[in-house]
Design a protein around this motif. Structure first.
Motif, PDB file in Angstrom:
ATOM      1  N   THR B  57       0.830  -1.194   0.000  1.00 43.55           N
ATOM      2  CA  THR B  57       0.000   0.000   0.000  1.00 43.55           C
ATOM      3  C   THR B  57       0.876   1.261   0.000  1.00 43.55           C
ATOM      4  N   MET B  61       3.724   0.394  -2.818  1.00 43.34           N
ATOM      5  CA  MET B  61       3.316  -0.036  -4.156  1.00 43.34           C
ATOM      6  C   MET B  61       4.495  -0.051  -5.127  1.00 43.34           C
ATOM      7  N   TYR B 129      -0.812  -9.021  -2.743  1.00 40.11           N
ATOM      8  CA  TYR B 129      -1.950  -8.173  -3.095  1.00 40.11           C
ATOM      9  C   TYR B 129      -1.538  -6.702  -3.118  1.00 40.11           C
ATOM     10  N   ALA B 130      -2.247  -5.927  -3.959  1.00 39.83           N
ATOM     11  CA  ALA B 130      -2.017  -4.483  -3.995  1.00 39.83           C
ATOM     12  C   ALA B 130      -3.255  -3.780  -3.455  1.00 39.83           C
ATOM     13  N   LYS B 132      -6.189  -1.133  -3.217  1.00 46.09           N
ATOM     14  CA  LYS B 132      -7.040  -0.462  -4.193  1.00 46.09           C
ATOM     15  C   LYS B 132      -6.944   1.058  -4.067  1.00 46.09           C
ATOM     16  N   PHE B 135      -3.707   2.218  -5.490  1.00 46.62           N
ATOM     17  CA  PHE B 135      -3.752   1.976  -6.933  1.00 46.62           C
ATOM     18  C   PHE B 135      -4.459   3.132  -7.632  1.00 46.62           C
ATOM     19  N   LYS B 142      -3.435  -1.723 -14.514  1.00 47.13           N
ATOM     20  CA  LYS B 142      -3.124  -3.122 -14.177  1.00 47.13           C
ATOM     21  C   LYS B 142      -1.797  -3.555 -14.771  1.00 47.13           C
ATOM     22  N   LEU B 145       1.557  -3.287 -12.909  1.00 40.48           N
ATOM     23  CA  LEU B 145       1.882  -4.174 -11.784  1.00 40.48           C
ATOM     24  C   LEU B 145       2.617  -5.420 -12.255  1.00 40.48           C
ATOM     25  N   ILE B 152      -6.131  -6.675  -6.815  1.00 42.48           N
ATOM     26  CA  ILE B 152      -6.117  -5.342  -6.203  1.00 42.48           C
ATOM     27  C   ILE B 152      -7.308  -5.319  -5.259  1.00 42.48           C
TER      28      ILE B 152
END
Lengths: 105, 170
Positions: B57, B61, B129-130, B132, B135, B142, B145, B152
């Motif tokens: 996060t 990221m 996981y990324a 949201k 992002f 997308k 990544l 996400i």
């Protein structure tokens, strides 16, 4: 330190159940130790890993890191986790008859 | 009068502590030293047979962005732990130089570049996981990544996926 009989041989183990003298090891001991670790049988691919661990230990005095193991033995990470499910680094070292690995990677 | 109560043991028997079974690691920083500890912990968990989820996060990221993941830097300004005078640290190229030196030392310990580390974590069964919100905030696409990012997700999803896990914020 304690002594136990494995595959007809009396062997020394440390408190965490790793073999003390890696030279006492042979394939039948590996099979017996593997069954203690919950592995039914050892195949060629298991032995690729075990031989690599033992070779590295013999040359460097310490087992390889997981990264080196997967890069140089030709057994990729996914397969390694499938061959030695759970905690592969420790499990493989125990079956290979070498001391507990000390790397973080 | 009865002595029954006194006969019962006063202290409960101590139980062996429960081993850690699952970890959920949040990586929120985007510097070299901000990203690596979380990756090492996640990979180390898998090596011990502990389930691991990593959630990236904010500037964390950067570690899952194809263009940036292998170019992370250590801060040479505003980082008293580096032991470098601020004005010296501000010289152009100093951060890149210090980062390069650090990567070299890490390579000696077999610590891989971020992209390879994430591959190892994914191959060993860890999940990546990324976030949201991050992002959207950074206007990412997308395709920015790395392929190891499974999804996400929102913070709610993160908590759901962390059921029964120890949550570690880095």
């Amino acid at each position: 330190m304690k002594e136990r009989e494995i595959a007809g041989k009396v062997l020394e183990f440390d408190d965490e159940n790793f073999m003390v003298n890696y030279k006492d090891w042979d394939a039948s001991i590996a099979t017996a130790l593997a069954s203690e670790e919950g592995l039914q049988a050892l195949n060629d691919r298991h032995f690729v890993v075990l031989d690599f661990l033992r070779k590295t230990y013999e040359e460097k005095g310490t087992g390889p890191t997981m990264r080196r193991l997967t890069k140089e033995s030709g057994v990729p990470t996914k397969e390694l986790y499938a061959l030695f499910p759970g905690a592969p680094a420790k499990k493989a070292a125990r079956i290979a008859g070498i001391p507990k690995p000390h790397g973080c990677i | 009068m009865s002595t029954e109560i006194l006969d019962q043991p006063v202290v409960e028997k101590e139980k062996a502590p429960e081993p850690v079974k699952r970890v959920s690691i949040i990586i929120s920083r985007g510097t070299l030293d901000g990203v690596y500890p979380g990756l090492i912990m996640a990979n180390g968990a898998r090596m011990e047979g502990i389930e691991a989820t990593v959630f990236f996060t904010f500037f964390g990221m950067n570690a899952v962005l194809k263009d940036k993941m292998d170019k992370l830097k250590v801060a040479t300004v505003g980082n008293p732990a580096m032991g470098m005078p601020t004005l010296l640290g501000a010289i152009p190229g100093m951060s890149a130089f210090a980062s390069k030196m650090m990567m070299k030392e890490m390579d000696k310990l077999d610590i891989p570049p971020v992209s390879e580390f994430l591959e190892m974590i994914e191959d060993s069964g860890g999940e990546v996981y990324a976030c949201k919100a991050a992002f959207e905030m950074f206007h990412l696409k997308k395709e920015d990544l790395c392929p190891q990012v499974k999804d996400i997700i929102t913070i709610g999803d993160f908590y759901e996926k962390s059921a029964g896990a120890q949550i570690i914020f880095t």
